[in-house]
Scaffold this motif. Structure first.
Motif, PDB file in Angstrom:
ATOM      1  N   GLY A  16       0.823  -1.285   0.064  1.00 44.40           N
ATOM      2  CA  GLY A  16       0.015   0.290  -0.042  1.00 44.40           C
ATOM      3  C   GLY A  16       0.704   1.372   0.155  1.00 44.40           C
ATOM      4  O   GLY A  16       0.807   2.351  -0.619  1.00 44.40           O
ATOM      5  N   ALA A  17       1.862   1.239   0.682  1.00 37.60           N
ATOM      6  CA  ALA A  17       2.785   2.410   0.724  1.00 37.60           C
ATOM      7  C   ALA A  17       3.354   2.499  -0.558  1.00 37.60           C
ATOM      8  O   ALA A  17       3.625   3.717  -0.960  1.00 37.60           O
ATOM      9  N   CYS A  18       3.722   1.594  -1.280  1.00 39.82           N
ATOM     10  CA  CYS A  18       4.371   1.733  -2.541  1.00 39.82           C
ATOM     11  C   CYS A  18       3.433   2.187  -3.787  1.00 39.82           C
ATOM     12  O   CYS A  18       3.816   3.126  -4.340  1.00 39.82           O
ATOM     13  N   LEU A  19       2.140   1.706  -3.344  1.00 39.46           N
ATOM     14  CA  LEU A  19       1.169   2.228  -4.321  1.00 39.46           C
ATOM     15  C   LEU A  19       0.801   3.865  -4.336  1.00 39.46           C
ATOM     16  O   LEU A  19       0.835   4.681  -4.907  1.00 39.46           O
ATOM     17  N   LEU A  20       0.737   4.277  -2.747  1.00 40.14           N
ATOM     18  CA  LEU A  20       0.636   5.623  -2.561  1.00 40.14           C
ATOM     19  C   LEU A  20       1.860   6.384  -2.923  1.00 40.14           C
ATOM     20  O   LEU A  20       1.532   7.538  -3.632  1.00 40.14           O
ATOM     21  N   MET A  21       3.116   5.834  -2.907  1.00 43.08           N
ATOM     22  CA  MET A  21       3.956   6.730  -3.391  1.00 43.08           C
ATOM     23  C   MET A  21       4.082   6.858  -5.129  1.00 43.08           C
ATOM     24  O   MET A  21       4.415   7.818  -5.452  1.00 43.08           O
ATOM     25  N   SER A  22       3.608   5.752  -5.566  1.00 43.42           N
ATOM     26  CA  SER A  22       3.529   5.928  -7.152  1.00 43.42           C
ATOM     27  C   SER A  22       2.377   6.747  -7.322  1.00 43.42           C
ATOM     28  O   SER A  22       2.657   7.682  -8.491  1.00 43.42           O
ATOM     29  N   ALA A  23       1.443   7.057  -6.742  1.00 49.53           N
ATOM     30  CA  ALA A  23       0.383   7.824  -6.890  1.00 49.53           C
ATOM     31  C   ALA A  23       0.826   9.293  -6.871  1.00 49.53           C
ATOM     32  O   ALA A  23       0.538  10.212  -7.665  1.00 49.53           O
ATOM     33  N   MET A  24       1.530   9.465  -5.827  1.00 50.64           N
ATOM     34  CA  MET A  24       2.237  10.729  -5.420  1.00 50.64           C
ATOM     35  C   MET A  24       3.024  11.075  -6.458  1.00 50.64           C
ATOM     36  O   MET A  24       3.062  12.296  -7.090  1.00 50.64           O
ATOM     37  N   LEU A  25       3.848  10.346  -7.245  1.00 55.00           N
ATOM     38  CA  LEU A  25       4.797  10.795  -8.172  1.00 55.00           C
ATOM     39  C   LEU A  25       4.065  11.005  -9.790  1.00 55.00           C
ATOM     40  O   LEU A  25       4.399  12.025 -10.419  1.00 55.00           O
ATOM     41  N   ILE A  26       2.885  10.272  -9.819  1.00 51.65           N
ATOM     42  CA  ILE A  26       1.934  10.611 -10.933  1.00 51.65           C
ATOM     43  C   ILE A  26       1.373  11.749 -10.918  1.00 51.65           C
ATOM     44  O   ILE A  26       1.267  12.644 -11.891  1.00 51.65           O
ATOM     45  N   GLU A  27       0.958  12.192  -9.847  1.00 47.29           N
ATOM     46  CA  GLU A  27       0.219  13.519  -9.593  1.00 47.29           C
ATOM     47  C   GLU A  27       1.013  14.696  -9.534  1.00 47.29           C
ATOM     48  O   GLU A  27       0.611  15.802  -9.918  1.00 47.29           O
ATOM     49  N   ALA A  28       2.589  14.428  -9.168  1.00 46.52           N
ATOM     50  CA  ALA A  28       3.285  15.633  -9.490  1.00 46.52           C
ATOM     51  C   ALA A  28       4.452  15.200 -10.372  1.00 46.52           C
ATOM     52  O   ALA A  28       5.598  14.718  -9.816  1.00 46.52           O
ATOM     53  N   PRO A  29       4.424  15.394 -11.697  1.00 53.47           N
ATOM     54  CA  PRO A  29       5.260  15.134 -12.484  1.00 53.47           C
ATOM     55  C   PRO A  29       6.303  15.844 -12.363  1.00 53.47           C
ATOM     56  O   PRO A  29       6.402  17.085 -11.987  1.00 53.47           O
ATOM     57  N   ALA A  30       7.696  15.338 -12.751  1.00 47.39           N
ATOM     58  CA  ALA A  30       8.792  16.058 -12.822  1.00 47.39           C
ATOM     59  C   ALA A  30       8.880  17.036 -14.014  1.00 47.39           C
ATOM     60  O   ALA A  30       8.859  16.593 -15.120  1.00 47.39           O
ATOM     61  N   LEU A  31       8.898  18.474 -13.770  1.00 46.53           N
ATOM     62  CA  LEU A  31       9.164  19.176 -14.739  1.00 46.53           C
ATOM     63  C   LEU A  31      10.570  19.893 -14.899  1.00 46.53           C
ATOM     64  O   LEU A  31      11.025  20.196 -14.027  1.00 46.53           O
ATOM     65  N   ALA A  32      10.679  20.079 -15.966  1.00 44.33           N
ATOM     66  CA  ALA A  32      12.102  20.768 -16.325  1.00 44.33           C
ATOM     67  C   ALA A  32      12.130  22.198 -15.711  1.00 44.33           C
ATOM     68  O   ALA A  32      13.437  22.460 -15.313  1.00 44.33           O
ATOM     69  N   ASN A  33      11.197  22.822 -15.563  1.00 47.37           N
ATOM     70  CA  ASN A  33      11.199  24.140 -14.816  1.00 47.37           C
ATOM     71  C   ASN A  33      10.891  24.265 -13.469  1.00 47.37           C
ATOM     72  O   ASN A  33      10.698  25.109 -12.936  1.00 47.37           O
ATOM     73  N   THR A  34      11.021  22.820 -12.803  1.00 49.47           N
ATOM     74  CA  THR A  34      10.644  22.896 -11.331  1.00 49.47           C
ATOM     75  C   THR A  34      12.048  22.369 -10.708  1.00 49.47           C
ATOM     76  O   THR A  34      12.837  21.828 -11.091  1.00 49.47           O
ATOM     77  N   ALA A  35      11.969  22.520  -9.079  1.00 45.28           N
ATOM     78  CA  ALA A  35      13.000  22.237  -8.263  1.00 45.28           C
ATOM     79  C   ALA A  35      13.153  20.724  -8.050  1.00 45.28           C
ATOM     80  O   ALA A  35      14.169  20.146  -7.712  1.00 45.28           O
ATOM     81  N   ILE A  37      10.861  16.502  -8.289  1.00 43.82           N
ATOM     82  CA  ILE A  37       9.583  15.651  -8.667  1.00 43.82           C
ATOM     83  C   ILE A  37       8.619  16.200  -7.872  1.00 43.82           C
ATOM     84  O   ILE A  37       7.298  16.297  -8.151  1.00 43.82           O
ATOM     85  N   LEU A  38       8.602  16.192  -6.299  1.00 43.24           N
ATOM     86  CA  LEU A  38       7.446  16.604  -5.606  1.00 43.24           C
ATOM     87  C   LEU A  38       7.405  18.190  -5.450  1.00 43.24           C
ATOM     88  O   LEU A  38       6.457  18.431  -4.383  1.00 43.24           O
ATOM     89  N   ASP A  39       8.308  18.713  -5.635  1.00 44.69           N
ATOM     90  CA  ASP A  39       8.211  20.365  -5.498  1.00 44.69           C
ATOM     91  C   ASP A  39       8.032  20.861  -6.876  1.00 44.69           C
ATOM     92  O   ASP A  39       8.827  21.110  -7.602  1.00 44.69           O
ATOM     93  N   THR A  40       6.747  21.552  -7.057  1.00 46.80           N
ATOM     94  CA  THR A  40       6.234  21.922  -8.554  1.00 46.80           C
ATOM     95  C   THR A  40       6.496  23.411  -8.659  1.00 46.80           C
ATOM     96  O   THR A  40       6.103  24.278  -9.405  1.00 46.80           O
ATOM     97  N   THR A  41       7.257  24.070  -7.411  1.00 49.18           N
ATOM     98  CA  THR A  41       7.732  25.347  -7.781  1.00 49.18           C
ATOM     99  C   THR A  41       8.626  25.537  -8.701  1.00 49.18           C
ATOM    100  O   THR A  41       9.416  24.744  -8.834  1.00 49.18           O
ATOM    101  N   PRO A  42       8.302  26.810  -9.633  1.00 45.75           N
ATOM    102  CA  PRO A  42       9.099  26.728 -10.738  1.00 45.75           C
ATOM    103  C   PRO A  42      10.430  27.120 -10.521  1.00 45.75           C
ATOM    104  O   PRO A  42      10.888  27.727  -9.394  1.00 45.75           O
ATOM    105  N   LEU A  43      11.442  26.412 -11.217  1.00 46.97           N
ATOM    106  CA  LEU A  43      12.700  26.857 -11.124  1.00 46.97           C
ATOM    107  C   LEU A  43      13.375  28.055 -12.035  1.00 46.97           C
ATOM    108  O   LEU A  43      13.255  28.058 -13.247  1.00 46.97           O
TER     109      LEU A  43
END
Length: 154
Positions: A16-35, A37-43
């Protein structure tokens, strides 16, 4: 006999913990202009070293030595193809082979906003890579040149 249900419960909790972490990563994709994976603050930086560390080194490696594994990530260290700053700009703007496009007009979204770098960020990271990692190219590209190259692409 009581140990088996307890072991099964721990296994279910771990799963269940693995599924939760996977869901978190899917919900917050790594963006080139962010700091991160889990921080969507613009770089917001235009510092080439920081952009390389946040965006490029995951594939090209911290020493720009490249990697082979799940894919082929070319070395940028001591790379004679980097003599052309325009080649680098077009590669970053439009992508090449398995490398995604980071230009605003060319980036493709995969389950979240597209990963985009500004013209100033692209120029800065090009100038950084071309003057580090055993590369000694002195001429620099400007954000205006990156923009002109981008506008020249149909």
């Amino acid at each position: 006999m009581n140990e088996q249900p307890r072991h099964a419960n721990l296994l279910c909790i771990a799963f269940g913990a693995c599924l939760l972490m996977s869901a978190m990563l899917i919900e917050a994709p790594a963006l080139a202009n962010t700091a991160g994976i889990l921080d969507t603050t613009p770089l917001a930086t235009v510092d080439g070293r920081q952009i390389y560390e946040h965006v490029c080194r995951g594939c090209h490696m911290p020493d720009a030595g490249g990697a082979v594994g799940a894919g082929r990530y070319p070395a940028l260290a001591k790379d004679p193809t980097l003599v052309s700053r325009q080649f680098m700009a077009l590669t970053i703007l439009m992508g090449r082979r398995n490398m995604p496009a980071f230009g605003a007009r060319h980036a493709i979204a995969f389950g979240g906003p597209p990963a985009v770098l500004s013209e100033a960020q692209i120029a800065s990271v090009i100038n950084y890579v071309r003057s580090h990692f055993g590369n000694h190219y002195k001429d620099q590209i400007t954000a205006a040149e990156v923009g002109a190259l981008d506008r020249s692409i149909p």
